[in-house]
Design a protein around this motif. Structure first.
Motif, short mmCIF file in Angstrom:
data_model
loop_
_atom_site.label_atom_id
_atom_site.label_comp_id
_atom_site.label_asym_id
_atom_site.label_seq_id
_atom_site.Cartn_x
_atom_site.Cartn_y
_atom_site.Cartn_z
N PRO A 193 0.83 -1.20 0.00
CA PRO A 193 0.00 0.00 0.00
C PRO A 193 0.87 1.25 0.00
O PRO A 193 2.02 1.23 0.46
N GLY A 194 0.33 2.35 -0.51
CA GLY A 194 1.08 3.59 -0.58
C GLY A 194 1.58 4.05 0.77
O GLY A 194 2.65 4.67 0.89
N SER A 195 0.82 3.74 1.82
CA SER A 195 1.18 4.18 3.17
C SER A 195 2.47 3.53 3.68
O SER A 195 3.08 4.01 4.64
N GLU A 196 2.90 2.42 3.01
CA GLU A 196 4.09 1.71 3.47
C GLU A 196 5.31 1.98 2.60
O GLU A 196 6.39 1.43 2.87
N ASP A 202 12.98 3.10 3.38
CA ASP A 202 13.91 3.46 4.45
C ASP A 202 14.57 2.23 5.07
O ASP A 202 15.77 2.23 5.39
N LYS A 203 13.81 1.14 5.20
CA LYS A 203 14.33 -0.08 5.83
C LYS A 203 15.00 -1.02 4.83
O LYS A 203 15.51 -2.06 5.23
N VAL A 205 13.50 -2.71 2.45
CA VAL A 205 12.62 -3.79 1.97
C VAL A 205 12.51 -3.70 0.46
O VAL A 205 12.45 -4.72 -0.24
N ILE A 206 12.48 -2.49 -0.05
CA ILE A 206 12.47 -2.24 -1.50
C ILE A 206 13.51 -1.16 -1.80
O ILE A 206 13.92 -0.41 -0.92
N ASP A 207 13.93 -1.09 -3.06
CA ASP A 207 14.89 -0.08 -3.49
C ASP A 207 14.27 0.95 -4.42
O ASP A 207 14.92 1.94 -4.79
N ALA A 208 13.02 0.71 -4.83
CA ALA A 208 12.37 1.62 -5.78
C ALA A 208 10.86 1.48 -5.65
O ALA A 208 10.37 0.53 -5.03
#
Length: 340
Positions: A193-196, A202-203, A205-208
């Motif tokens: 979701p956009g909220s995450e 930042d953490k 979990v994803i790079d993009a």
């Protein structure tokens, strides 16, 4: 002082003229529901459209624009317009792809557009408007024209200068066409979701992330942690339709119909200009350490060719989808945006 008075016949004639003028001053009072909430920037921009309607029709049409959910849910406006519960809507066409898959394909053929002007020209001059009415009119709506909330930038923590850099990229992409196209390009998309998005970037979990326009991404602090945005974007540019109850449209004289079409075209130019100005301001005020990447025409064409494989799959969903695919590809080839 000499007093003047009108004879009864003349006075009656003047009164009749005044009443006639008042009657023609506002022939249509319409309610349209938007798919945006009242505080959203695009809803605020859309107030300009209501002003343009009055201007282009000499005050003979007045539109009250209602925020999302005012009368019905965002995905129920098509039926509400057809039933006369509301007179029209300003909405993302893809909301109705469950009824006709072609609505999803024409609403956002991911990778097709590198600028809003390309999509708007397709609608106006490349067969898009005719396709929209072929699909909408059987449901009791008439498509007046299109606008767009802009070409989305791409958020990235790592440098991306072309299609090859997408290989293995951990990225957020919503389910559907966006996710399928990025997977076909070699990325590793996940549905968040956009909220995450901020926390996940930042953490690590994803790079993009597929998210929003450059100015919106900047205002939400995404560039503070993802310092390699791609701008202009290369993937997502939604079509927002402005449609009206077909019975009302058919009742209108040609000059009012023309005025409404002109109002939508003028509004699209206004909205695109406003969003572009916001993006340019954000670009001019970037913090140090942020590197903006602008893909070459060749890399954009490569991505478009990859996206085409997913459009082809979507085309098989219905005869209307196949027609959208054929018309879209023919337009892109004609404009030199895709190899034949």
């Amino acid at each position: 002082m000499k007093k003047f008075s009108l004879s009864l016949p003349l006075a009656a004639g003047v009164m009749a003229a005044v009443l006639a003028s008042a009657a023609t001053a506002q022939e249509y009072s319409l309610r349209f529901q938007s798919s945006d909430p009242a505080g959203n920037a695009n809803f605020i921009y859309a107030q300009e459209w209501t002003k343009l309607v009055e201007e282009k029709t000499d005050g003979r049409v007045v539109v009250e624009l209602l925020p999302v959910e005012t009368i019905v849910a965002h995905n129920e406006t098509q039926d509400a317009v057809a039933a006369g519960i509301i007179d029209g809507h300003l909405t993302d066409t893809s909301y109705f792809s469950g009824r006709e898959p072609a609505f999803g394909l024409i609403a956002n053929p991911v990778g097709a557009w590198s600028a809003p002007e390309q999509m708007l020209d397709f609608v106006r001059n490349g067969g898009g408007k005719e396709l929209m009415n072929e699909m909408l009119e059987p449901y009791g709506l008439h498509f007046i024209g299109a606008t767009t909330p802009g070409l989305e930038a791409f958020v990235s923590k790592v440098p991306l200068d072309g299609v090859d850099d997408l290989a293995g990229l951990k990225m957020r992409a919503p389910e559907g066409m966006v996710q399928k196209v990025f997977a076909a390009a070699g990325a590793a998309p996940v549905n968040l979701p956009g909220s995450e998005v901020f926390t996940s970037l930042d953490k690590g979990v994803i790079d993009a992330a597929d998210y929003s326009t450059f100015a919106t991404n900047q205002s939400q602090g995404l560039h503070d942690i993802a310092k390699h945005p791609v701008q202009p974007g290369f993937h997502s540019l939604p079509l927002i339709e402005i449609s009206i109850n077909k019975g009302i449209w058919d009742s209108m004289p040609e000059d009012i119909q023309a005025g409404l079409e002109e109002s939508v075209d003028a509004y699209a130019e206004y909205q695109v200009a406003q969003i572009r100005a916001s993006d340019e301001e954000a670009l001019a005020n970037l913090d140090e350490g942020i590197t903006v990447h602008d893909w070459s025409d060749e890399e954009r064409a490569k991505f478009r060719t990859i996206a085409r494989s997913q459009w082809e799959e979507a085309a098989a969903a219905s005869p209307a989808s196949q027609k959208v695919y054929d018309t879209l590809v023919a337009y892109l080839e004609e404009k030199g945006l895709m190899s034949e």
